[in-house]
Design a protein around this motif. Structure first.
Motif, mmCIF file in Angstrom:
data_model
loop_
_atom_site.group_PDB
_atom_site.id
_atom_site.type_symbol
_atom_site.label_atom_id
_atom_site.label_comp_id
_atom_site.label_asym_id
_atom_site.label_seq_id
_atom_site.Cartn_x
_atom_site.Cartn_y
_atom_site.Cartn_z
ATOM 1 N N UNK A 1 0.835 -1.206 0.000
ATOM 2 C CA UNK A 1 0.000 0.000 0.000
ATOM 3 C C UNK A 1 0.878 1.268 0.000
ATOM 4 N N UNK A 2 0.434 2.265 -0.691
ATOM 5 C CA UNK A 2 1.194 3.512 -0.820
ATOM 6 C C UNK A 2 1.399 4.177 0.536
ATOM 7 N N UNK A 3 0.436 4.075 1.414
ATOM 8 C CA UNK A 3 0.548 4.726 2.728
ATOM 9 C C UNK A 3 1.699 4.175 3.563
ATOM 10 N N UNK A 4 2.166 2.982 3.234
ATOM 11 C CA UNK A 4 3.275 2.391 4.005
ATOM 12 C C UNK A 4 4.633 2.923 3.543
ATOM 13 N N UNK A 5 4.675 3.675 2.449
ATOM 14 C CA UNK A 5 5.942 4.242 1.960
ATOM 15 C C UNK A 5 6.178 5.575 2.655
ATOM 16 N N UNK A 6 7.305 5.643 3.362
ATOM 17 C CA UNK A 6 7.673 6.884 4.034
ATOM 18 C C UNK A 6 9.181 7.071 3.897
ATOM 19 N N UNK A 7 9.725 8.037 4.538
ATOM 20 C CA UNK A 7 11.132 8.415 4.376
ATOM 21 C C UNK A 7 12.091 7.231 4.556
ATOM 22 N N UNK A 8 11.962 6.399 5.594
ATOM 23 C CA UNK A 8 12.916 5.286 5.746
ATOM 24 C C UNK A 8 12.893 4.314 4.559
ATOM 25 N N UNK A 9 11.722 4.040 4.019
ATOM 26 C CA UNK A 9 11.616 3.120 2.882
ATOM 27 C C UNK A 9 12.263 3.727 1.630
ATOM 28 N N UNK A 10 12.097 5.010 1.457
ATOM 29 C CA UNK A 10 12.705 5.674 0.294
ATOM 30 C C UNK A 10 14.227 5.703 0.454
ATOM 31 N N UNK A 11 14.700 5.976 1.663
ATOM 32 C CA UNK A 11 16.162 5.957 1.919
ATOM 33 C C UNK A 11 16.733 4.563 1.644
ATOM 34 N N UNK A 12 16.013 3.537 2.076
ATOM 35 C CA UNK A 12 16.450 2.166 1.831
ATOM 36 C C UNK A 12 16.515 1.889 0.329
ATOM 37 N N UNK A 13 15.497 2.345 -0.400
ATOM 38 C CA UNK A 13 15.482 2.154 -1.855
ATOM 39 C C UNK A 13 16.676 2.858 -2.503
ATOM 40 N N UNK A 14 16.947 4.086 -2.069
ATOM 41 C CA UNK A 14 18.074 4.846 -2.628
ATOM 42 C C UNK A 14 19.385 4.115 -2.357
ATOM 43 N N UNK A 15 19.558 3.634 -1.133
ATOM 44 C CA UNK A 15 20.787 2.899 -0.791
ATOM 45 C C UNK A 15 20.915 1.630 -1.630
ATOM 46 N N UNK A 16 19.814 0.943 -1.820
ATOM 47 C CA UNK A 16 19.830 -0.286 -2.627
ATOM 48 C C UNK A 16 20.204 0.027 -4.071
ATOM 49 N N UNK A 17 19.620 1.085 -4.652
ATOM 50 C CA UNK A 17 19.924 1.447 -6.043
ATOM 51 C C UNK A 17 21.383 1.856 -6.197
ATOM 52 N N UNK A 18 21.919 2.563 -5.212
ATOM 53 C CA UNK A 18 23.334 2.957 -5.273
ATOM 54 C C UNK A 18 24.242 1.741 -5.158
ATOM 55 N N UNK A 19 23.842 0.753 -4.345
ATOM 56 C CA UNK A 19 24.642 -0.474 -4.220
ATOM 57 C C UNK A 19 24.609 -1.287 -5.512
ATOM 58 N N UNK A 20 23.572 -1.057 -6.325
ATOM 59 C CA UNK A 20 23.470 -1.712 -7.635
ATOM 60 C C UNK A 20 24.203 -0.917 -8.716
ATOM 61 N N UNK A 21 24.969 0.091 -8.281
ATOM 62 C CA UNK A 21 25.759 0.965 -9.169
ATOM 63 C C UNK A 21 24.909 1.840 -10.080
#
Length: 176
Positions: A1-21
């Motif tokens: 659900x969209x309501x479950x997406x907040x700052x920590x989840x977005x930060x985690x996504x950003x870190x994951x994408x950066x780790x994928x180069x």
């Protein structure tokens, strides 16, 4: 659900994408897309806030290009291009003007006696007046380009064809 997406989840996504180069610009673009989605959802009153706005974009300084073309490489490039493109490329090299500024250049904007090109705000990406000095190596090229005229066009650069002359477009110079 969209309501479950907040700052920590977005930060985690950003870190994951950066780790994928993934490049910072790519991650910023993806975050921008998510932010636009949240903007629509906020307008529809399905959520109260856009969490993407609470995060800064990643720095893209390391991605800035540093480009230098030697004069001999430049001459080699010019020699391999069609004759009608050569003055456009030489103008770009000697002035640093953008493609659109060069293709839109009119006779009124070029002052050979003062060796200056004057661009008005509507002719620049920055939206400001721009004065571009004409390099001495560019003078004979512009003089030659200004000799070719068209009755219905005041552009500096024209393509000579069997049917007459026409101004080049951004599509006509793409392949050369």
């Amino acid at each position: 659900p969209v309501r479950s997406i907040w700052v920590p989840e977005i930060r985690h996504y950003i870190a994951q994408r950066l780790s994928e180069n993934a490049a910072p610009s790519t991650v910023n673009r993806e975050k921008g897309t998510l932010s636009k989605m949240f903007q629509v959802i906020v307008e529809l009153r399905l959520v109260d806030a856009n969490p993407c706005r609470l995060l800064r974009n990643l720095s893209q300084k390391s991605e800035e290009r540093q480009v230098y073309i030697s004069h001999s490489d430049f001459e080699g490039i010019v020699d391999r291009c069609p004759d009608w493109v050569q003055p456009i490329i030489q103008t770009a090299f000697h002035t640093g003007m953008r493609r659109g500024e060069i293709l839109g250049l009119t006779r009124r904007q070029v002052n050979l006696s003062k060796r200056m090109i004057q661009l008005s705000p509507e002719n620049t990406k920055e939206g400001r007046w721009k004065r571009v000095p004409i390099h001495r190596d560019l003078m004979p090229i512009l003089e030659e380009s200004l000799r070719v005229t068209a009755f219905d066009n005041s552009k500096v650069f024209l393509i000579k064809e069997k049917a007459g002359v026409r101004p080049p477009s951004r599509y006509s110079i793409k392949n050369p």
